[in-house]
Write a protein that holds these residues in place. Structure first.
Motif, PDB file in Angstrom:
ATOM      1  N   GLY A 114      14.716 -15.047  -7.934  1.00 18.76           N
ATOM      2  CA  GLY A 114      13.666 -16.009  -7.593  1.00 18.76           C
ATOM      3  C   GLY A 114      13.513 -16.380  -6.129  1.00 18.76           C
ATOM      4  N   GLN A 115      14.611 -16.542  -5.403  1.00 13.10           N
ATOM      5  CA  GLN A 115      14.533 -17.022  -4.023  1.00 13.10           C
ATOM      6  C   GLN A 115      15.011 -15.959  -3.045  1.00 13.10           C
ATOM      7  OE1 GLN A 115      17.077 -20.424  -4.139  1.00 13.10           O
ATOM      8  NE2 GLN A 115      15.597 -21.709  -5.226  1.00 13.10           N
ATOM      9  N   ALA A 116      14.416 -15.961  -1.858  1.00 17.80           N
ATOM     10  CA  ALA A 116      14.779 -14.988  -0.823  1.00 17.80           C
ATOM     11  C   ALA A 116      16.250 -15.104  -0.450  1.00 17.80           C
ATOM     12  CB  ALA A 116      13.895 -15.169   0.410  1.00 17.80           C
ATOM     13  N   GLU A 117      16.782 -16.303  -0.423  1.00 19.01           N
ATOM     14  CA  GLU A 117      18.192 -16.505  -0.089  1.00 19.01           C
ATOM     15  C   GLU A 117      19.101 -15.833  -1.129  1.00 19.01           C
ATOM     16  OE1 GLU A 117      21.066 -20.106   1.466  1.00 19.01           O
ATOM     17  OE2 GLU A 117      19.058 -20.562   0.743  1.00 19.01           O
ATOM     18  N   GLN A 118      18.748 -15.948  -2.407  1.00 21.56           N
ATOM     19  CA  GLN A 118      19.504 -15.273  -3.464  1.00 21.56           C
ATOM     20  C   GLN A 118      19.407 -13.759  -3.321  1.00 21.56           C
ATOM     21  OE1 GLN A 118      17.425 -16.950  -6.853  1.00 21.56           O
ATOM     22  NE2 GLN A 118      19.327 -17.938  -7.519  1.00 21.56           N
ATOM     23  N   ARG A 119      18.214 -13.275  -2.994  1.00 31.04           N
ATOM     24  CA  ARG A 119      18.017 -11.832  -2.853  1.00 31.04           C
ATOM     25  C   ARG A 119      18.840 -11.279  -1.695  1.00 31.04           C
ATOM     26  NH1 ARG A 119      12.617 -13.587  -3.977  1.00 31.04           N
ATOM     27  NH2 ARG A 119      11.968 -13.203  -1.838  1.00 31.04           N
ATOM     28  N   LEU A 120      18.878 -11.990  -0.561  1.00 27.72           N
ATOM     29  CA  LEU A 120      19.691 -11.551   0.575  1.00 27.72           C
ATOM     30  C   LEU A 120      21.171 -11.555   0.202  1.00 27.72           C
ATOM     31  CD1 LEU A 120      20.076 -10.683   3.505  1.00 27.72           C
ATOM     32  CD2 LEU A 120      20.086 -13.116   4.128  1.00 27.72           C
ATOM     33  N   HIS A 121      21.606 -12.611  -0.451  1.00 32.73           N
ATOM     34  CA  HIS A 121      22.997 -12.735  -0.880  1.00 32.73           C
ATOM     35  C   HIS A 121      23.373 -11.546  -1.769  1.00 32.73           C
ATOM     36  CE1 HIS A 121      26.184 -15.731  -2.635  1.00 32.73           C
ATOM     37  NE2 HIS A 121      26.709 -14.561  -2.331  1.00 32.73           N
ATOM     38  N   ALA A 122      22.529 -11.231  -2.741  1.00 32.10           N
ATOM     39  CA  ALA A 122      22.797 -10.111  -3.655  1.00 32.10           C
ATOM     40  C   ALA A 122      22.755  -8.772  -2.918  1.00 32.10           C
ATOM     41  CB  ALA A 122      21.792 -10.126  -4.801  1.00 32.10           C
ATOM     42  N   LEU A 123      21.813  -8.606  -1.997  1.00 34.41           N
ATOM     43  CA  LEU A 123      21.721  -7.355  -1.236  1.00 34.41           C
ATOM     44  C   LEU A 123      22.985  -7.119  -0.426  1.00 34.41           C
ATOM     45  CD1 LEU A 123      20.154  -4.883  -0.134  1.00 34.41           C
ATOM     46  CD2 LEU A 123      19.331  -6.409   1.689  1.00 34.41           C
ATOM     47  N   GLY A 151      13.973  -7.523   5.261  1.00 32.42           N
ATOM     48  CA  GLY A 151      12.798  -8.122   4.624  1.00 32.42           C
ATOM     49  C   GLY A 151      12.189  -7.196   3.590  1.00 32.42           C
ATOM     50  N   GLU A 152      12.091  -5.909   3.925  1.00 30.33           N
ATOM     51  CA  GLU A 152      11.544  -4.933   2.965  1.00 30.33           C
ATOM     52  C   GLU A 152      12.415  -4.861   1.719  1.00 30.33           C
ATOM     53  OE1 GLU A 152      12.108  -1.167   1.081  1.00 30.33           O
ATOM     54  OE2 GLU A 152      12.967  -1.166   3.085  1.00 30.33           O
ATOM     55  N   LEU A 153      13.729  -4.874   1.899  1.00 29.16           N
ATOM     56  CA  LEU A 153      14.649  -4.749   0.773  1.00 29.16           C
ATOM     57  C   LEU A 153      14.656  -5.974  -0.139  1.00 29.16           C
ATOM     58  CD1 LEU A 153      17.539  -3.017   2.694  1.00 29.16           C
ATOM     59  CD2 LEU A 153      16.369  -2.065   0.703  1.00 29.16           C
ATOM     60  N   ILE A 154      14.443  -7.153   0.435  1.00 28.87           N
ATOM     61  CA  ILE A 154      14.492  -8.378  -0.387  1.00 28.87           C
ATOM     62  C   ILE A 154      13.110  -8.941  -0.694  1.00 28.87           C
ATOM     63  CG2 ILE A 154      16.815  -8.953   0.418  1.00 28.87           C
ATOM     64  CD1 ILE A 154      15.548 -11.214   2.112  1.00 28.87           C
ATOM     65  N   VAL A 159      10.490 -12.630   9.546  1.00 27.76           N
ATOM     66  CA  VAL A 159      10.801 -13.996   9.991  1.00 27.76           C
ATOM     67  C   VAL A 159      11.746 -14.678   9.008  1.00 27.76           C
ATOM     68  CG1 VAL A 159       9.794 -16.263  10.466  1.00 27.76           C
ATOM     69  CG2 VAL A 159       8.644 -14.204  11.285  1.00 27.76           C
ATOM     70  N   THR A 160      11.480 -14.540   7.730  1.00 28.81           N
ATOM     71  CA  THR A 160      12.350 -15.124   6.710  1.00 28.81           C
ATOM     72  C   THR A 160      13.732 -14.493   6.764  1.00 28.81           C
ATOM     73  OG1 THR A 160      10.481 -15.630   5.276  1.00 28.81           O
ATOM     74  CG2 THR A 160      12.634 -15.493   4.216  1.00 28.81           C
ATOM     75  N   SER A 161      13.795 -13.179   6.914  1.00 29.47           N
ATOM     76  CA  SER A 161      15.085 -12.486   7.011  1.00 29.47           C
ATOM     77  C   SER A 161      15.873 -12.979   8.215  1.00 29.47           C
ATOM     78  CB  SER A 161      14.880 -10.976   7.133  1.00 29.47           C
ATOM     79  OG  SER A 161      14.240 -10.486   6.004  1.00 29.47           O
ATOM     80  N   THR A 162      15.214 -13.130   9.353  1.00 26.39           N
ATOM     81  CA  THR A 162      15.877 -13.615  10.562  1.00 26.39           C
ATOM     82  C   THR A 162      16.430 -15.020  10.340  1.00 26.39           C
ATOM     83  OG1 THR A 162      14.474 -12.255  11.971  1.00 26.39           O
ATOM     84  CG2 THR A 162      15.540 -14.152  13.013  1.00 26.39           C
TER      85      THR A 162
END
Length: 197
Positions: A114-123, A151-154, A159-162
């Protein structure tokens, strides 16, 4: 982007320096080729204009890519570290473990959080569990990805990735040194992933 083309016939070892990309077009090969990763880490992505370089998989020592499993436009293999490949002729059997399909499945699982932060954490957890190593108090990835690629991966913007990567740095969960390709990550971050791999 500059591409290097894979030889049409099976060959011995091919060396690819970090940052260089090999284009594998399935229609260029009269028979199925199996691409074996002998050393290093590579990113496999789609060269189609519509998908804008969508990452399909990461490959490492021992992984294989078969040319009969590609889309009509083929795929690109980008060296993230010094990479050594070999190609061999193979009959298309359609059986066995396929590392590209496994990676694609895991990346899709991440994109559905659901959230970009979760997606980055999982990646980051996925990358470390498959491609990284544990050194003392830190886990290590031997390569870096741009914030745009993250950003592409999540499924977010650069900007959000940074912003999310800065948050991890400030929380001392991630360390990078200028001029080094390595990323160090806290084991606590890796062990608390929202997905299990």
């Amino acid at each position: 982007m500059d591409f290097r083309f894979l030889p049409d016939e099976p060959s011995g070892s091919i060396r690819i320096p970090p940052g260089q990309t090999v284009l594998i077009n399935s229609s260029d090969h009269s028979e199925c080729l199996k691409l074996n990763v002998l050393e290093g880490i590579a990113r496999v992505y789609c060269p189609c204009e519509e998908t804008e370089g969508m990452t399909l998989a990461f490959l490492q020592d021992g992984d294989q890519l078969r040319t009969d499993c590609l889309c009509s436009d083929g795929v690109c293999v980008e060296a993230l570290t010094n990479l050594r490949l070999e190609t061999k002729a193979e009959e298309a059997t359609g059986h066995g473990y396929d590392s590209v399909n496994e990676w694609t499945l895991q990346l899709l699982r991440i994109r559905h959080l659901g959230q970009a932060e979760q997606r980055l954490h999982a990646l980051l957890s996925l990358l470390v569990s498959r491609l990284g190593k544990r050194y003392g108090e830190w886990c290590s990835l031997p390569f870096r990805l741009t914030h745009e690629r993250i950003g592409e991966l999540i499924g977010s913007t650069r900007v959000t990735s940074t912003r999310l990567m800065s948050k991890l740095r400030n929380g001392e969960m991630l360390k990078t040194a200028p001029g080094e390709a390595e990323i160090r990550l806290s084991p606590d971050l890796i062990n608390t992933s929202p997905l299990s791999f």
